[in-house]
Write a protein that holds these residues in place. Structure first.
Motif, PDB file in Angstrom:
ATOM      1  N   GLN A 271       0.835  -1.210   0.000  1.00 30.21           N
ATOM      2  CA  GLN A 271       0.000   0.000   0.000  1.00 30.21           C
ATOM      3  C   GLN A 271       0.870   1.262   0.000  1.00 30.21           C
ATOM      4  O   GLN A 271       0.586   2.235  -0.691  1.00 30.21           O
ATOM      5  CB  GLN A 271      -0.951   0.002   1.215  1.00 30.21           C
ATOM      6  N   GLN A 272       1.958   1.187   0.769  1.00 28.59           N
ATOM      7  CA  GLN A 272       2.874   2.332   0.841  1.00 28.59           C
ATOM      8  C   GLN A 272       3.554   2.564  -0.527  1.00 28.59           C
ATOM      9  O   GLN A 272       3.693   3.695  -0.984  1.00 28.59           O
ATOM     10  CB  GLN A 272       3.921   2.057   1.919  1.00 28.59           C
ATOM     11  N   LEU A 273       3.964   1.481  -1.164  1.00 23.87           N
ATOM     12  CA  LEU A 273       4.578   1.597  -2.497  1.00 23.87           C
ATOM     13  C   LEU A 273       3.595   2.199  -3.500  1.00 23.87           C
ATOM     14  O   LEU A 273       3.949   3.054  -4.316  1.00 23.87           O
ATOM     15  CB  LEU A 273       5.062   0.224  -2.996  1.00 23.87           C
ATOM     16  N   LYS A 274       2.358   1.757  -3.425  1.00 27.29           N
ATOM     17  CA  LYS A 274       1.342   2.277  -4.355  1.00 27.29           C
ATOM     18  C   LYS A 274       1.100   3.768  -4.127  1.00 27.29           C
ATOM     19  O   LYS A 274       0.870   4.517  -5.079  1.00 27.29           O
ATOM     20  CB  LYS A 274       0.022   1.499  -4.199  1.00 27.29           C
ATOM     21  N   GLU A 275       1.156   4.171  -2.859  1.00 30.20           N
ATOM     22  CA  GLU A 275       0.966   5.579  -2.553  1.00 30.20           C
ATOM     23  C   GLU A 275       2.129   6.408  -3.122  1.00 30.20           C
ATOM     24  O   GLU A 275       1.931   7.493  -3.679  1.00 30.20           O
ATOM     25  CB  GLU A 275       0.848   5.762  -1.021  1.00 30.20           C
ATOM     26  N   ILE A 276       3.341   5.869  -3.004  1.00 26.86           N
ATOM     27  CA  ILE A 276       4.492   6.564  -3.594  1.00 26.86           C
ATOM     28  C   ILE A 276       4.290   6.690  -5.108  1.00 26.86           C
ATOM     29  O   ILE A 276       4.476   7.767  -5.684  1.00 26.86           O
ATOM     30  CB  ILE A 276       5.812   5.800  -3.283  1.00 26.86           C
ATOM     31  N   ALA A 277       3.881   5.610  -5.748  1.00 22.74           N
ATOM     32  CA  ALA A 277       3.693   5.627  -7.208  1.00 22.74           C
ATOM     33  C   ALA A 277       2.613   6.640  -7.602  1.00 22.74           C
ATOM     34  O   ALA A 277       2.732   7.321  -8.631  1.00 22.74           O
ATOM     35  CB  ALA A 277       3.328   4.236  -7.706  1.00 22.74           C
ATOM     36  N   ARG A 278       1.579   6.750  -6.778  1.00 21.49           N
ATOM     37  CA  ARG A 278       0.514   7.723  -7.073  1.00 21.49           C
ATOM     38  C   ARG A 278       1.089   9.142  -7.058  1.00 21.49           C
ATOM     39  O   ARG A 278       0.826   9.948  -7.954  1.00 21.49           O
ATOM     40  CB  ARG A 278      -0.606   7.584  -6.038  1.00 21.49           C
TER      41      ARG A 278
ATOM     42  N   THR B  23       9.125   2.253  -9.032  1.00 23.72           N
ATOM     43  CA  THR B  23       8.792   2.432  -7.613  1.00 23.72           C
ATOM     44  C   THR B  23       9.254   1.224  -6.803  1.00 23.72           C
ATOM     45  O   THR B  23       9.881   1.375  -5.753  1.00 23.72           O
ATOM     46  CB  THR B  23       7.267   2.642  -7.451  1.00 23.72           C
ATOM     47  N   VAL B  24       8.959   0.045  -7.296  1.00 20.93           N
ATOM     48  CA  VAL B  24       9.374  -1.170  -6.569  1.00 20.93           C
ATOM     49  C   VAL B  24      10.902  -1.269  -6.534  1.00 20.93           C
ATOM     50  O   VAL B  24      11.490  -1.604  -5.496  1.00 20.93           O
ATOM     51  CB  VAL B  24       8.758  -2.430  -7.213  1.00 20.93           C
ATOM     52  N   LEU B  25      11.548  -0.938  -7.656  1.00 18.32           N
ATOM     53  CA  LEU B  25      13.008  -1.037  -7.716  1.00 18.32           C
ATOM     54  C   LEU B  25      13.678  -0.107  -6.698  1.00 18.32           C
ATOM     55  O   LEU B  25      14.554  -0.522  -5.945  1.00 18.32           O
ATOM     56  CB  LEU B  25      13.471  -0.706  -9.142  1.00 18.32           C
ATOM     57  N   TYR B  26      13.226   1.165  -6.685  1.00 14.61           N
ATOM     58  CA  TYR B  26      13.891   2.171  -5.842  1.00 14.61           C
ATOM     59  C   TYR B  26      13.390   2.182  -4.401  1.00 14.61           C
ATOM     60  O   TYR B  26      14.146   2.509  -3.487  1.00 14.61           O
ATOM     61  CB  TYR B  26      13.707   3.584  -6.429  1.00 14.61           C
ATOM     62  N   PHE B  27      12.106   1.861  -4.185  1.00 14.91           N
ATOM     63  CA  PHE B  27      11.536   1.995  -2.843  1.00 14.91           C
ATOM     64  C   PHE B  27      11.224   0.643  -2.211  1.00 14.91           C
ATOM     65  O   PHE B  27      10.869   0.577  -1.039  1.00 14.91           O
ATOM     66  CB  PHE B  27      10.262   2.853  -2.873  1.00 14.91           C
ATOM     67  N   GLY B  28      11.359  -0.414  -3.003  1.00 15.33           N
ATOM     68  CA  GLY B  28      11.015  -1.751  -2.500  1.00 15.33           C
ATOM     69  C   GLY B  28      12.218  -2.506  -1.968  1.00 15.33           C
ATOM     70  O   GLY B  28      12.137  -3.710  -1.722  1.00 15.33           O
ATOM     71  N   GLY B  29      13.354  -1.817  -1.839  1.00 18.31           N
ATOM     72  CA  GLY B  29      14.514  -2.461  -1.233  1.00 18.31           C
ATOM     73  C   GLY B  29      15.388  -3.243  -2.201  1.00 18.31           C
ATOM     74  O   GLY B  29      16.263  -3.995  -1.771  1.00 18.31           O
ATOM     75  N   PHE B  30      15.156  -3.108  -3.483  1.00 15.72           N
ATOM     76  CA  PHE B  30      15.984  -3.860  -4.442  1.00 15.72           C
ATOM     77  C   PHE B  30      17.241  -3.093  -4.834  1.00 15.72           C
ATOM     78  O   PHE B  30      18.350  -3.598  -4.721  1.00 15.72           O
ATOM     79  CB  PHE B  30      15.155  -4.249  -5.677  1.00 15.72           C
ATOM     80  N   LEU B  31      17.088  -1.885  -5.304  1.00 12.18           N
ATOM     81  CA  LEU B  31      18.255  -1.106  -5.728  1.00 12.18           C
ATOM     82  C   LEU B  31      18.960  -0.564  -4.484  1.00 12.18           C
ATOM     83  O   LEU B  31      18.343   0.068  -3.637  1.00 12.18           O
ATOM     84  CB  LEU B  31      17.799   0.044  -6.638  1.00 12.18           C
ATOM     85  N   ARG B  32      20.283  -0.820  -4.398  1.00 13.51           N
ATOM     86  CA  ARG B  32      21.071  -0.282  -3.279  1.00 13.51           C
ATOM     87  C   ARG B  32      21.764   0.991  -3.738  1.00 13.51           C
ATOM     88  O   ARG B  32      22.539   0.949  -4.703  1.00 13.51           O
ATOM     89  CB  ARG B  32      22.104  -1.321  -2.825  1.00 13.51           C
ATOM     90  N   TYR B  33      21.462   2.092  -3.083  1.00 16.29           N
ATOM     91  CA  TYR B  33      22.002   3.388  -3.511  1.00 16.29           C
ATOM     92  C   TYR B  33      22.056   4.319  -2.322  1.00 16.29           C
ATOM     93  O   TYR B  33      21.451   4.056  -1.273  1.00 16.29           O
ATOM     94  CB  TYR B  33      21.136   3.994  -4.626  1.00 16.29           C
TER      95      TYR B  33
ATOM     96  N   SER C 123      -5.336  12.283  -7.817  1.00 17.45           N
ATOM     97  CA  SER C 123      -5.530  12.670  -6.418  1.00 17.45           C
ATOM     98  C   SER C 123      -6.545  11.760  -5.757  1.00 17.45           C
ATOM     99  O   SER C 123      -6.457  11.463  -4.566  1.00 17.45           O
ATOM    100  CB  SER C 123      -5.996  14.124  -6.324  1.00 17.45           C
ATOM    101  N   ALA C 124      -7.482  11.301  -6.538  1.00 16.49           N
ATOM    102  CA  ALA C 124      -8.525  10.423  -5.996  1.00 16.49           C
ATOM    103  C   ALA C 124      -8.019   8.984  -5.877  1.00 16.49           C
ATOM    104  O   ALA C 124      -8.741   8.102  -5.435  1.00 16.49           O
ATOM    105  CB  ALA C 124      -9.757  10.474  -6.888  1.00 16.49           C
ATOM    106  N   GLY C 125      -6.773   8.770  -6.320  1.00 19.26           N
ATOM    107  CA  GLY C 125      -6.232   7.419  -6.156  1.00 19.26           C
ATOM    108  C   GLY C 125      -6.075   6.673  -7.459  1.00 19.26           C
ATOM    109  O   GLY C 125      -5.744   5.500  -7.474  1.00 19.26           O
ATOM    110  N   GLY C 126      -6.316   7.372  -8.535  1.00 22.26           N
ATOM    111  CA  GLY C 126      -6.120   6.737  -9.839  1.00 22.26           C
ATOM    112  C   GLY C 126      -7.343   5.996 -10.300  1.00 22.26           C
ATOM    113  O   GLY C 126      -8.339   5.906  -9.582  1.00 22.26           O
TER     114      GLY C 126
END
Lengths: 286, 322
Positions: free
Chosen positions: A5-12, A41-51, A282-285
């Motif tokens: 849910q948090q990842l989806k919110e970031i993507a929104r 979003t998953v790559l950068y915020f989901g813990g996959f890409l180390r940076y 804004s309404a969530g897509g």
């Protein structure tokens, strides 16, 4: 555990940034940015890409190359969100003036490498001319193996981009050299500038082609977070082969009137369209 | 240096020197990598392959990928050499060179062998006469055409440590060794091999030795030729071009390359901006080459001592009428 849910919110939020950037510049490519953003979003915020945004030149960082460079709004929105660049810098996308040392913009129409005078911190290659990112990713992956580093290299291609011959030169090389620190993603939204890829010059069956070139192939829905997460996990655990994730996506995803419409490949919304898009997002897509 | 009879000089192919120097550099620079596209025996990068198998990559017959991988390696901070024949190294992947190597000012040395028509029997398909032009047009790209194997070695040992893009162009054949062992290459500087007062020949590559021979032979006819080795085509030695033009008031450029876009054009640009002077461009005319033994093809296309002497006399004739 990853909070979907948090990842989806970031993507929104990133989708709002993407549409806003293209609207402000009255130029850019919203369709392919919106189809790619869930994966990024998953790559950068989901813990996959180390940076480390405070250290863009950290030698052991994982690399991500946006080979389909026209989706630069997607990349720039992510780089701002993670803190490579300030959020307000997104207003300089495709503008003359900006935050580069010489006063010009660091958010060029297509990404410029962070070592380039007009490059963006966090951008690992200059792209935009299609077909080049996979070869560059191979060079970075080879360099890492040579130096006994364990960093991984990710590269995202467009499905139209796969029509470039250079992509197949690179695919052959990566398979031959069993580059298992390399993970490519095809943002398979089925549309190129002139229309439906399957009608212009069909690239399919893509999974069979990459398998024939020695790749481990995963096919997913590029907007399904569980599938994206599982695919990146599988890629990380795959040894002895490079991994190709073929992500089936929807061009313009999240903005109803842009979805699956090739006319939105490289066109900016007008004021009315922009407001409608922001309202939806804004309404969530959709 | 006096004009000399080049027929008496020892000869060596620049690519032989390239292979040797790569190995020398490989010993002192552990970050260096070398790439080739299935022509490693011809370009002599196979010497590096034998010495450092882990740091050599043969990408196969895929020049676009060659440049892309070179860029990727350079993005991670390595010094990268990429080699092939001039036609395949500069022509086929030009746009990738532009987008990656030039735009990002990457530390990639593009070292081309088999430039020009002295490729000989392979014919027009393999005779690259437009590479200097293509490379010179790219921002950030340095372009060097060494005159002999002595210079080739000096160039490599100098530019290896300059973290910028370079295009270094060699030809296939053995060139007479005309430069002294203590010669030092300097980027952006020409080198006066022989001073003269009547006419200046500004040359690069194998045409430098031919210019010396032409000067030697024209001395007999009472013509005093200044011979300049302009191996650094970009950046170019504007000061020396102007200086020699002011002295002799007639300039001939000579190159194993099209007269369009190469050394001749570079010199013309300087002269027309700084010091308009009679200029005759000696090189491959606006045409394609032909098959045949190297020096026969060179002769047929006018890239010979006799051909150059004619151009020198043309320049003198124009000067006398001006």
């Amino acid at each position: 555990m990853r909070d979907i849910q948090q990842l989806k919110e970031i993507a929104r939020q990133l989708r709002i940034d993407i549409v806003t950037m293209v609207y402000n510049a009255q130029s850019g490519h919203p369709g392919g940015s919106l189809s790619a953003i869930d994966i990024l979003t998953v790559l950068y915020f989901g813990g996959f890409l180390r940076y480390d945004p405070t250290n863009p030149w950290w030698e052991d960082r994982d690399r991500f190359i946006l080979s389909k460079g026209h989706a630069s709004p997607a990349l720039y929105s992510v780089l701002a969100k993670v803190g490579y660049i300030p959020h307000e810098e997104l207003n300089t996308y495709r503008k003359t003036k900006g935050y580069a040392s010489d006063g010009y913009s660091r958010l060029q129409g297509h990404p410029a490498w962070q070592g380039n005078r007009h490059g963006t911190p966090g951008a690992e290659a200059s792209t935009g001319s299609l077909g080049q990112g996979l070869s560059i990713a191979i060079g970075q992956a080879l360099s890492g193996k040579l130096a006994n580093k364990n960093y991984r290299v990710y590269v995202m291609l467009g499905d139209g981009e796969v029509q470039e011959g250079m992509v197949w030169e690179a695919a052959m090389f990566a398979g031959h050299h069993k580059l298992d620190n390399l993970c490519a993603i095809v943002d398979n939204n089925n549309l190129q500038i002139d229309g439906d890829i399957r009608q212009i010059v069909n690239i399919h069956p893509l999974p069979d082609k990459y398998r024939a070139f020695g790749w481990h192939v995963i096919e997913i829905d590029g907007h399904d977070y569980n599938q994206i997460i599982n695919a990146f996990e599988e890629a990380t655990n795959t040894k002895g082969k490079p991994t190709m994730i073929i992500a089936h996506t929807v061009k313009g995803k999240g903005v109803s009137f842009m979805e699956n419409n090739f006319k939105w490949h490289g066109v900016a919304p007008n004021k009315e369209q922009y407001e409608k898009a922001i309202l939806e997002l804004s309404a969530g897509g959709v | 240096m006096m004009a000399v009879d080049i027929k008496s000089l020892p000869k060596k192919a620049l690519r032989d020197t390239y292979g040797e120097v790569l190995v020398e550099l490989g010993k002192i620079d552990p970050d260096m990598v070398v790439l080739d596209a299935d022509l490693s025996e011809s370009t002599r990068t196979h010497k590096f392959h034998e010495a450092f198998p882990d740091r050599f990559f043969n990408v196969g017959i895929a020049e676009q990928n060659l440049i892309g991988i070179a860029a990727g390696l350079a993005y991670t901070g390595r010094t990268v050499y990429a080699s092939s024949f001039a036609i395949f190294l500069s022509g086929r992947p030009w746009e990738i060179i532009r987008q990656q190597i030039a735009y990002n000012k990457l530390n990639v040395k593009l070292v081309a062998s088999h430039g020009g028509v002295s490729v000989g029997q392979d014919g027009a398909s393999h005779q690259m006469n437009e590479d200097i032009s293509l490379m010179r047009a790219l921002p950030n790209m340095n372009v060097i055409v060494p005159a002999d194997s002595v210079e080739m070695e000096k160039v490599l040992k100098k530019i290896h440590w300059i973290k910028e893009p370079f295009y270094v162009r060699m030809s296939r054949e053995k060139f007479p060794i005309i430069l002294p062992a203590d010669y030092e290459f300097e980027l952006g500087k020409g080198y006066v091999l022989k001073e003269g007062n009547d006419v200046s020949v500004i040359a690069c590559g194998v045409m430098v030795s031919m210019a010396l021979q032409a000067a030697y032979e024209l001395e007999e006819e009472g013509i005093d030729v200044e011979v300049i080795n302009m191996s650094s085509i970009k950046p170019i030695d504007r000061e020396l071009i102007v200086k020699t033009a002011q002295k002799t008031k007639a300039v001939v450029t000579s190159e194993e390359h099209s007269i369009i876009g190469g050394l001749g054009s570079a010199v013309a640009e300087v002269l027309s901006e700084e010091c308009p002077t009679i200029l005759v461009r000696h090189g491959v005319e606006d045409r394609f080459g032909i098959s045949g033994p190297a020096w026969e093809v060179m002769e047929e296309l006018g890239l010979s001592v006799e051909g150059l002497k004619k151009k020198i006399k043309q320049a003198l004739d124009k000067k006398s009428k001006c």
